[in-house]
Write an enzyme that holds these catalytic residues in place. Sequence first.
Site, PDB file in Angstrom:
ATOM      1  N   GLU A 173      18.204  -8.434  -0.060  1.00 36.46           N
ATOM      2  CA  GLU A 173      19.566  -8.975   0.075  1.00 36.46           C
ATOM      3  C   GLU A 173      19.582 -10.298   0.831  1.00 36.46           C
ATOM      4  O   GLU A 173      20.334 -11.208   0.493  1.00 36.46           O
ATOM      5  CB  GLU A 173      20.465  -7.989   0.839  1.00 36.46           C
ATOM      6  CG  GLU A 173      20.757  -6.688   0.136  1.00 36.46           C
ATOM      7  CD  GLU A 173      19.679  -5.629   0.362  1.00 36.46           C
ATOM      8  OE1 GLU A 173      18.477  -5.961   0.394  1.00 36.46           O
ATOM      9  OE2 GLU A 173      20.045  -4.446   0.480  1.00 36.46           O
ATOM     10  N   GLU A 196       5.062   0.500  13.052  1.00 35.81           N
ATOM     11  CA  GLU A 196       5.019  -0.882  12.576  1.00 35.81           C
ATOM     12  C   GLU A 196       6.196  -1.638  13.186  1.00 35.81           C
ATOM     13  O   GLU A 196       7.350  -1.269  12.981  1.00 35.81           O
ATOM     14  CB  GLU A 196       5.113  -0.905  11.049  1.00 35.81           C
ATOM     15  CG  GLU A 196       5.029  -2.310  10.498  1.00 35.81           C
ATOM     16  CD  GLU A 196       5.226  -2.358   8.993  1.00 35.81           C
ATOM     17  OE1 GLU A 196       6.166  -1.714   8.496  1.00 35.81           O
ATOM     18  OE2 GLU A 196       4.441  -3.036   8.329  1.00 35.81           O
ATOM     19  N   GLY A 228       7.934  -2.853   0.348  1.00 37.24           N
ATOM     20  CA  GLY A 228       8.911  -2.764   1.426  1.00 37.24           C
ATOM     21  C   GLY A 228       8.477  -1.720   2.431  1.00 37.24           C
ATOM     22  O   GLY A 228       7.291  -1.376   2.513  1.00 37.24           O
ATOM     23  N   GLY A 229       9.428  -1.197   3.160  1.00 40.06           N
ATOM     24  CA  GLY A 229       9.109  -0.248   4.227  1.00 40.06           C
ATOM     25  C   GLY A 229       8.781   1.137   3.685  1.00 40.06           C
ATOM     26  O   GLY A 229       9.210   1.517   2.592  1.00 40.06           O
ATOM     27  N   LYS A 259      14.554  -7.241  -8.298  1.00 35.79           N
ATOM     28  CA  LYS A 259      15.621  -7.046  -7.304  1.00 35.79           C
ATOM     29  C   LYS A 259      15.101  -7.585  -5.974  1.00 35.79           C
ATOM     30  O   LYS A 259      14.339  -6.919  -5.279  1.00 35.79           O
ATOM     31  CB  LYS A 259      15.924  -5.555  -7.199  1.00 35.79           C
ATOM     32  CG  LYS A 259      17.320  -5.183  -6.802  1.00 35.79           C
ATOM     33  CD  LYS A 259      17.786  -5.684  -5.475  1.00 35.79           C
ATOM     34  CE  LYS A 259      17.410  -4.852  -4.282  1.00 35.79           C
ATOM     35  NZ  LYS A 259      17.789  -5.515  -3.004  1.00 35.79           N
ATOM     36  N   CYS A 283       2.948  -7.538   6.062  1.00 37.57           N
ATOM     37  CA  CYS A 283       2.579  -6.123   5.938  1.00 37.57           C
ATOM     38  C   CYS A 283       1.162  -5.868   6.425  1.00 37.57           C
ATOM     39  O   CYS A 283       0.872  -4.811   6.955  1.00 37.57           O
ATOM     40  CB  CYS A 283       2.760  -5.657   4.509  1.00 37.57           C
ATOM     41  SG  CYS A 283       1.961  -6.745   3.341  1.00 37.57           S
ATOM     42  N   GLU A 340       3.910  -0.641  -2.377  1.00 32.05           N
ATOM     43  CA  GLU A 340       3.177  -1.421  -1.367  1.00 32.05           C
ATOM     44  C   GLU A 340       4.000  -1.341  -0.101  1.00 32.05           C
ATOM     45  O   GLU A 340       5.070  -1.938  -0.024  1.00 32.05           O
ATOM     46  CB  GLU A 340       3.052  -2.884  -1.813  1.00 32.05           C
ATOM     47  CG  GLU A 340       2.371  -3.085  -3.138  1.00 32.05           C
ATOM     48  CD  GLU A 340       0.872  -2.880  -3.056  1.00 32.05           C
ATOM     49  OE1 GLU A 340       0.321  -2.848  -1.946  1.00 32.05           O
ATOM     50  OE2 GLU A 340       0.263  -2.735  -4.126  1.00 32.05           O
ATOM     51  N   THR A 387      11.859   3.438   2.918  1.00 31.71           N
ATOM     52  CA  THR A 387      12.474   3.139   1.618  1.00 31.71           C
ATOM     53  C   THR A 387      11.564   3.599   0.481  1.00 31.71           C
ATOM     54  O   THR A 387      12.036   4.134  -0.526  1.00 31.71           O
ATOM     55  CB  THR A 387      12.746   1.625   1.478  1.00 31.71           C
ATOM     56  OG1 THR A 387      13.352   1.158   2.676  1.00 31.71           O
ATOM     57  CG2 THR A 387      13.644   1.324   0.305  1.00 31.71           C
ATOM     58  N   GLY A 388      10.266   3.413   0.648  1.00 30.87           N
ATOM     59  CA  GLY A 388       9.303   3.829  -0.374  1.00 30.87           C
ATOM     60  C   GLY A 388       9.434   5.312  -0.687  1.00 30.87           C
ATOM     61  O   GLY A 388       9.377   5.737  -1.847  1.00 30.87           O
TER      62      GLY A 388
END
Length: 493
Positions: free
Chosen positions: A178, A385, A228-229, A175, A284, A250, A232-233
Amino acid sequence: MKSLPMFLNGEWIEAGDGATREVFNPANNQLLAVVADGGERDAEAAIGHARRAFDEGPWPQMRAPERASYLFKLADLIDKNADALAELETRNNGKPLREAKYDVADAAGCFRYYAGLITKPLGQTYEVGDPAIQGMVVREPVGVCGQIIPWNYPLLMAAWKLAPGLAAGNCCILKPAEVTPLTAIELFKLIAEAGFPPGAAQLLLGPGPTVGQALAASMQVDKIAFTGGTVTGRKIMTAATGNIKKVTLELGGKSPCIVFADADFDVALEYAMFAIFAGQGEVCSAGSRLILDKKIADKFLPRLAEASAKIVVGDGLDPMTEMGPLITPAHMEKVLGYIEAGRGEGAETICGGHRVTDGALAGGNFVAPTIFVRTRPEMKIVREEIFGPVLVVQLFETEEEAVRLANDTIYGLAGGVFTSDLGKGLRVLKKLRAGVTWLNTFHPTFNEAPWGGYKQSGIGRELGTFGLDAYLETKQININLSPAKLGWFGSAA
Ligand code: NAD
């Protein structure tokens, strides 16, 4: 403009409800492509195909050398299409073409690395006290893997996920973010050309909160791998609890680049810039905190500001460009918001601190390389971040203070140290609470070396043998070499 489809079960298909999404070039915010925008039903379809492909299909049963041959073929196809892939990555992500070329070469290398690794010995044998028992440990694929990736390294992150996942025999659903699906679509054209069996690798396009969430929550998905962030993780980890999925994350970082007074001045200066401004700071592992020896600050900082101000900001396709645009107008506004917050809290910029709108750049998301001094550890720009070209400088007087400042963060992804005293360098690296560290360099990333973070930078590791491990289950097999009656229950005698 005709929309670009997803790749489910070996077929190119539109979203079930026909939804599409526009994709833009961050250098000018002009329309690049229209792509299918899947929904929950598409996610369920992809999961169903992957489940069948794993439970009944050939991919997990295939011998490792044969699976490896598909991965080698895919790597060759990536190389063959490298120029087109790199150009497309730059158009969609914005990064300078020379960086996109590295990413493409690394992606091919990643498929080759795992194609090789999966054919090497795996597992163990063990001896127990009972001479009749021969024990062994075999490694098996985890099953259906959902793989959710961000927009900063679209092709390379796809490779980091798919290469070990497929090599291990899993059925993978990728995935992409977007806003950057285009090189993933090209990659799946090459996957189709390489002839992977249907359902082994699928491309699911759509919004994170719907299709991404569906992958994370599905009872039919055995593992979720996410880059990702951190916010979201956390959501993904929560969603994954339903069936106790294996989870690897990650996440973000606020990594220190520590420069001691005894470092080679020019080397440290260039790396301090490279650490933060490569990839527009949307990296990152960016060295977004320069932890600088007070003894050299008066000389180092003016030179750093002068050199950083000369970084050529522009369209990544222009061969002169050294730093590209940020991914979206919204992300640019977020980064500019951090710059305002920094000023509001009393930090001072010695370089940049503004949007770049000269000439043709006016339509893009360009932010000048920015350096803040007079920071305090509690400031938002020091703690959070920013994920853009914004460096904060923190000064230290002793080795202990450097380590304390470096570790004063919720993150623990990466860190670099510059010194000519190797003993001190290693001492400091060993004290860093971070998973990826460098001495007298910053950023080099190797397929052979485990990548991942301490603390809130993630769980688990990608790349290297550790990266394959994350896609394998571990099974003990105990073989009775001399079966004889047990005599445990008298009634069975
Ligand atoms: P993001 O977390 O917003 O999105 C990443 C992916 O997650 C996208 O594909 C998105 O669609 C999907 N997603 C969003 N919400 C979701 C949900 N509720 N459920 C499931 N999936 C969801 O991150 P981003 O803005 O695309 O990327 C930037 C972040 O990624 C930064 O914080 C950066 O540090 C991090 N990052 C980390 C690494 C690493 O290796 N540690 C590498 C690259 C990027």
